[in-house]
Design a protein around this motif. Structure first.
Motif, mmCIF file in Angstrom:
data_model
loop_
_atom_site.group_PDB
_atom_site.id
_atom_site.type_symbol
_atom_site.label_atom_id
_atom_site.label_comp_id
_atom_site.label_asym_id
_atom_site.label_seq_id
_atom_site.Cartn_x
_atom_site.Cartn_y
_atom_site.Cartn_z
ATOM 1 N N CYS A 281 0.828 -1.213 0.000
ATOM 2 C CA CYS A 281 0.000 0.000 0.000
ATOM 3 C C CYS A 281 0.866 1.269 0.000
ATOM 4 O O CYS A 281 0.635 2.198 -0.763
ATOM 5 C CB CYS A 281 -0.916 0.024 1.223
ATOM 6 S SG CYS A 281 -2.201 -1.233 1.144
ATOM 7 N N GLY B 26 -6.170 1.009 11.458
ATOM 8 C CA GLY B 26 -7.341 1.856 11.218
ATOM 9 C C GLY B 26 -8.387 1.725 12.294
ATOM 10 O O GLY B 26 -8.965 2.718 12.739
ATOM 11 N N VAL B 27 -8.627 0.496 12.742
ATOM 12 C CA VAL B 27 -9.695 0.290 13.728
ATOM 13 C C VAL B 27 -9.345 0.902 15.086
ATOM 14 O O VAL B 27 -10.217 1.057 15.938
ATOM 15 C CB VAL B 27 -10.036 -1.210 13.909
ATOM 16 C CG1 VAL B 27 -10.703 -1.770 12.666
ATOM 17 C CG2 VAL B 27 -8.809 -2.008 14.281
ATOM 18 N N GLY B 28 -8.048 1.276 15.299
ATOM 19 C CA GLY B 28 -7.649 1.873 16.577
ATOM 20 C C GLY B 28 -7.818 3.376 16.617
ATOM 21 O O GLY B 28 -7.579 4.004 17.654
ATOM 22 N N LEU B 29 -8.236 3.986 15.511
ATOM 23 C CA LEU B 29 -8.412 5.437 15.479
ATOM 24 C C LEU B 29 -9.592 5.855 16.347
ATOM 25 O O LEU B 29 -10.574 5.117 16.463
ATOM 26 C CB LEU B 29 -8.657 5.914 14.040
ATOM 27 C CG LEU B 29 -7.461 5.888 13.090
ATOM 28 C CD1 LEU B 29 -7.927 6.001 11.653
ATOM 29 C CD2 LEU B 29 -6.495 7.012 13.434
ATOM 30 N N PRO C 157 -12.504 5.817 11.925
ATOM 31 C CA PRO C 157 -11.862 4.485 11.883
ATOM 32 C C PRO C 157 -12.563 3.484 10.971
ATOM 33 O O PRO C 157 -11.972 2.478 10.597
ATOM 34 C CB PRO C 157 -11.926 4.024 13.346
ATOM 35 C CG PRO C 157 -13.003 4.826 13.973
ATOM 36 C CD PRO C 157 -13.012 6.143 13.256
ATOM 37 N N LYS D 159 -13.198 3.754 7.930
ATOM 38 C CA LYS D 159 -12.798 3.856 6.527
ATOM 39 C C LYS D 159 -11.353 3.430 6.281
ATOM 40 O O LYS D 159 -10.989 3.140 5.153
ATOM 41 C CB LYS D 159 -12.965 5.299 6.036
ATOM 42 C CG LYS D 159 -14.402 5.782 6.088
ATOM 43 C CD LYS D 159 -14.562 7.099 5.385
ATOM 44 C CE LYS D 159 -15.034 6.894 3.967
ATOM 45 N NZ LYS D 159 -15.325 8.137 3.269
ATOM 46 N N SER D 160 -10.513 3.419 7.312
ATOM 47 C CA SER D 160 -9.093 3.143 7.091
ATOM 48 C C SER D 160 -8.841 1.646 6.935
ATOM 49 O O SER D 160 -9.314 0.835 7.722
ATOM 50 C CB SER D 160 -8.258 3.680 8.256
ATOM 51 O OG SER D 160 -6.949 3.162 8.174
ATOM 52 N N ALA D 161 -8.035 1.281 5.907
ATOM 53 C CA ALA D 161 -7.715 -0.125 5.656
ATOM 54 C C ALA D 161 -6.466 -0.566 6.413
ATOM 55 O O ALA D 161 -6.083 -1.725 6.356
ATOM 56 C CB ALA D 161 -7.498 -0.348 4.159
ATOM 57 N N MET D 162 -5.813 0.352 7.138
ATOM 58 C CA MET D 162 -4.563 0.028 7.840
ATOM 59 C C MET D 162 -4.770 -1.162 8.787
ATOM 60 O O MET D 162 -5.635 -1.137 9.655
ATOM 61 C CB MET D 162 -4.122 1.265 8.632
ATOM 62 C CG MET D 162 -2.871 1.077 9.451
ATOM 63 S SD MET D 162 -1.379 1.053 8.442
ATOM 64 C CE MET D 162 -0.163 0.762 9.726
ATOM 65 N N PRO D 163 -3.987 -2.239 8.603
ATOM 66 C CA PRO D 163 -4.170 -3.422 9.464
ATOM 67 C C PRO D 163 -3.779 -3.142 10.918
ATOM 68 O O PRO D 163 -2.986 -2.243 11.198
ATOM 69 C CB PRO D 163 -3.217 -4.455 8.847
ATOM 70 C CG PRO D 163 -2.882 -3.952 7.491
ATOM 71 C CD PRO D 163 -2.960 -2.464 7.573
ATOM 72 N N ARG D 164 -4.336 -3.938 11.802
ATOM 73 C CA ARG D 164 -3.963 -3.860 13.216
ATOM 74 C C ARG D 164 -2.791 -4.817 13.402
ATOM 75 O O ARG D 164 -2.960 -5.986 13.725
ATOM 76 C CB ARG D 164 -5.182 -4.290 14.036
ATOM 77 C CG ARG D 164 -5.061 -4.085 15.497
ATOM 78 C CD ARG D 164 -6.358 -4.536 16.153
ATOM 79 N NE ARG D 164 -6.174 -4.639 17.591
ATOM 80 C CZ ARG D 164 -7.096 -5.126 18.401
ATOM 81 N NH1 ARG D 164 -8.251 -5.546 17.932
ATOM 82 N NH2 ARG D 164 -6.862 -5.186 19.693
ATOM 83 N N TRP D 165 -1.551 -4.293 13.178
ATOM 84 C CA TRP D 165 -0.378 -5.177 13.074
ATOM 85 C C TRP D 165 -0.010 -5.838 14.384
ATOM 86 O O TRP D 165 0.761 -6.792 14.402
ATOM 87 C CB TRP D 165 0.813 -4.406 12.497
ATOM 88 C CG TRP D 165 0.669 -4.131 11.025
ATOM 89 C CD1 TRP D 165 0.485 -2.921 10.430
ATOM 90 C CD2 TRP D 165 0.687 -5.090 9.954
ATOM 91 N NE1 TRP D 165 0.380 -3.069 9.064
ATOM 92 C CE2 TRP D 165 0.505 -4.389 8.744
ATOM 93 C CE3 TRP D 165 0.820 -6.489 9.895
ATOM 94 C CZ2 TRP D 165 0.459 -5.007 7.501
ATOM 95 C CZ3 TRP D 165 0.775 -7.112 8.653
ATOM 96 C CH2 TRP D 165 0.603 -6.369 7.469
ATOM 97 N N VAL E 207 -1.565 -7.851 16.072
ATOM 98 C CA VAL E 207 -1.973 -9.248 16.114
ATOM 99 C C VAL E 207 -1.082 -10.123 15.230
ATOM 100 O O VAL E 207 -1.193 -11.338 15.264
ATOM 101 C CB VAL E 207 -3.456 -9.443 15.701
ATOM 102 C CG1 VAL E 207 -4.386 -8.729 16.654
ATOM 103 C CG2 VAL E 207 -3.702 -9.017 14.270
ATOM 104 N N GLU E 208 -0.208 -9.495 14.428
ATOM 105 C CA GLU E 208 0.617 -10.283 13.513
ATOM 106 C C GLU E 208 2.116 -10.092 13.712
ATOM 107 O O GLU E 208 2.894 -10.993 13.400
ATOM 108 C CB GLU E 208 0.262 -9.946 12.051
ATOM 109 C CG GLU E 208 -1.168 -10.318 11.691
ATOM 110 C CD GLU E 208 -1.538 -9.903 10.277
ATOM 111 O OE1 GLU E 208 -0.878 -10.359 9.342
ATOM 112 O OE2 GLU E 208 -2.497 -9.106 10.126
#
Lengths: 277, 238
Positions: B149, B193-196, B202, B204-210, B212-213
C-alpha cells in the motif's frame, strides 16, 4: 399625509429585510456528480430485477469505483483481477435493483460479487464491520452472489469470522456474462421488516455502500486464487435512492416573485400619492 | 442625478475593494459573500445617515431615487425603470428557488488526519539500537508488510493503494512522519485503522492492526526503516 422620505424610509427598511433574506439564503450552484455515490433513479413500471441488459438501465447514471486487494486482515492477497466496478441503480418506490458491472477475462463457476451496507445509525468498519477499538460500531449487511449458486445470499457480519446467512432471505441476484464482462443485478424491497439486520433504503437519504469481487479462476495446482478474505474490495461510498419529484421549490419561488412584484406596486403607488399631495 | 453619483461610486468601490483587493493582501483570504453583503449594508447605512443629516442634502439624495421610481421626467431612463421592475421579482424568485432546492451532494465529512494518541503511546522512545543492520532489517519488513500500500518508494503509491480512501500515507511528504514522533507511528502501526478515535473515521481506514501479527520489536525496526527510506527524521522535542 406622510412626507415622501418617511415613506421611502419605511419602504427601505422592508426592502433591506427582503434583500438580507435573499443574500443569507444564498445561491446554490448545481454541481457535477462525481463518483462518490450511486444514485438509484426513480422509475415506474417495475425494476428489471432479472435483466442486466434491460433498456431501463440506460436511465440510471453509472458510477465507477476503484478496487483494491483486501489487506486489512489475513489472509491477504497482493493483486486482484478486478480493478474497477461500474454501478447503476434503479428503484420504483417499492423495489431497488443495483447493477454491478466489471471486466473479468474468464467466466468461472466461483466468480462472485457482493454489496455491503451499514445497518442502522451506527458506523461500521468497511472490512466486514471489524470491531473498532474506540468507537462502538454496528453490523454490516452483505448481499452475496456466486455464479455457480445462481442466487443471492442475504448475510450479516460484525467482524471477520462472524459472517452468517440470515434466517430470512430477502435479496435476489442474477448474473450474466458476455464479452469478458460480468453484469450482476442485486434486488430487494426498499424496506424489510428486519431493521436490525437489513439495510433500510429510504428515498432521499444517503446510506453507505461498499463492493467486493472474487475472480473464481484457479492456479496451476487447481486452487482458487481469490477466495474468502482474498478478494477485491472498495472503500465506503454513498448510495441514495431518488426521492419522488418535489416541485415545492417552484411554488416558493413564485410566491416570492409575487411578493416582490406587490412590494414594487405598493412602493410606486405610495410615492406617486406622496408627490401629488 | 448629481447627488447620487458619489454614493454609487462609493458602493461600487467598496465592493471592488472587498472582492478583489482585500483577498490579495498577504495573510488575507477571500471573504464569504454574506460578509461582503454585511459590509456593503453598513456602507449603505452610513451613506443614508450622512445624506439625510440636513434637509437640503436629504432632498438632493432622495429626489432622484423618487423620480426614477415614479418615472417622472426621466426621459430615456424609462426603459431601464421597466427593466428594473421586471428583473427584481425574477431575481427574488430565482434566489428563493436556489435556497430551497434540495442538494444532490452527499453529507460532507471531516476527518482528523493525525488525531491524538492514547496516553500510553506518547513519548515512547525506540528501544531498538539504530544500527545499519536494524535499519536494513526494518526495510525488509517494510517491503514485505507495508510496501503493497505505502509503496516501494515510501510515497503511498503501492499497487494495492488505488481503491482505498483515505489513501495510504505518503512518508516522503513532509506533513506525514516528519512531523510525528516515533511513538506516534508505533501506535498507528500497532492498532491500525480500527484503533483510530471517532474523529479519525476508523470505519474507513484499511490500515491493518499489526499488533496481532507482528512483534513490537519488528514494528520499531519498520519505523526506523521508514524514516531512513523516506529520507525523513522523526520529530523530537529537543
Amino acid at each position: 399625509m406622510k412626507p415622501a422620505n418617511q415613506i421611502i424610509g419605511q419602504v427601505l427598511r422592508v426592502g433591506i429585510g427582503v434583500l438580507t433574506a435573499i443574500m443569507i439564503g444564498g445561491v446554490t450552484i448545481g454541481s457535477a456528480q462525481e463518483s462518490v455515490s450511486v444514485r438509484a433513479t426513480l422509475m415506474t413500471g417495475g425494476v428489471p430485477v432479472d435483466d442486466p441488459s434491460a433498456a431501463a438501465w440506460s436511465s440510471a447514471p453509472p458510477a465507477t469505483f476503484p478496487m483494491s486487494p483486501q489487506v486489512h486482515w489475513q489472509n491477504r492477497i497482493q493483486e486482484v483481477t478486478v480493478k474497477d466496478v461500474i454501478v447503476r441503480a434503479l428503484h420504483d418506490g417499492k423495489q431497488v435493483a443495483v447493477l454491478v458491472e466489471y471486466a473479468d477475462p474468464t467466466q468461472d463457476p466461483d466468480d462472485a460479487a457482493a454489496l455491503e451496507f451499514m445497518v442502522g445509525d451506527k458506523k461500521a468498519h468497511f472490512a466486514h464491520g471489524q470491531p473498532m477499538l474506540q468507537v462502538e460500531g454496528g453490523p454490516v449487511n452483505i448481499w452475496f452472489w456466486k455464479n455457480k449458486a445462481a442466487k443471492a445470499v442475504d448475510m450479516n457480519a460484525k467482524g471477520f469470522g462472524t459472517l452468517k446467512a440470515q434466517e430470512h432471505q430477502d435479496v435476489k441476484a442474477k448474473g450474466v456474462y458476455s464479452n469478458g464482462t460480468w453484469k450482476v443485478v442485486f434486488s430487494r424491497d426498499l424496506s424489510t421488516g428486519h431493521a436490525e439486520e437489513d439495510v433500510q433504503i429510504t428515498p432521499g437519504q444517503f446510506i453507505s455502500i461498499a463492493f467486493a469481487v472474487w475472480d473464481g479462476r484457479k492456479d496451476g495446482a487447481g486452487d482458487l486464487v481469490e477466495k474468502g478474505s482474498q478478494k477485491a474490495v472498495s472503500s465506503w461510498w454513498y448510495f441514495r435512492a431518488d426521492a419522488p419529484p418535489d416541485y415545492s421549490g417552484y411554488m416558493y419561488a413564485a410566491i416570492a416573485a409575487a411578493l416582490a412584484l406587490g412590494f414594487q406596486f405598493v412602493l410606486i403607488r405610495k410615492l406617486k400619492k406622496g408627490q401629488s399631495a | 442625478m448629481g447627488a447620487l453619483g458619489k454614493p454609487i461610486i462609493l458602493m461600487v468601490g467598496m465592493y471592488a475593494f472587498l472582492k478583489f483587493v482585500l483577498p490579495n493582501i498577504p495573510g488575507s483570504a477571500p471573504l464569504p459573500s454574506s460578509l461582503i453583503f454585511l459590509y456593503l449594508l453598513l456602507t449603505a447605512s452610513g451613506i443614508v445617515i450622512f445624506e439625510t443629516l440636513s434637509g437640503e442634502s436629504k432632498d438632493a439624495f432622495w429626489g432622484p431615487i423618487q423620480r426614477f421610481l415614479t418615472g417622472e421626467n426621466i426621459g430615456g431612463l424609462q426603459a431601464l425603470r421597466y427593466g428594473v421592475f421586471i428583473l427584481f421579482p425574477l431575481l427574488v424568485g430565482w434566489q428563493t428557488y436556489g435556497s430551497t432546492a434540495v442538494s444532490d451532494l452527499p453529507p460532507t465529512e471531516s476527518r482528523t488526519i493525525h488525531p491524538a494518541p492514547p496516553g500510553e503511546y506518547t513519548g515512547l522512545s525506540n528501544p531498538v539500537p539504530k544500527t545499519p543492520e536494524n535499519i536494513m532489517q526494518g526495510k525488509g519488513f517494510y517491503a514485505a508488510y507495508c510496501s503493497p500500500c505505502h509503496g516501494g518508494n515510501f510515497d503511498g503509491k503501492g499497487p494495492a493503494a488505488r481503491g482505498y480512501i483515505p489513501a495510504p500515507a505518503n512518508f516522503a511528504d513532509p506533513t506525514t512522519i516528519a512531523m510525528l514522533q516515533e511513538s506516534y507511528l508505533f501506535w498507528r502501526i500497532k492498532k491500525g485503522g480500527v484503533g483510530l478515535p471517532i474523529e479519525g473515521a476508523p470505519w474507513k481506514s484499511a490500515m491493518p492492526r499489526w499488533e496481532v501479527e507482528l512483534p513490537d520489536e519488528w514494528i520499531w525496526k519498520i519505523i526506523m526503516g521508514e524514516y531512513d527510506g523516506a529520507h525523513q527524521s522523526p520529530r523530537t522535542w529537543e
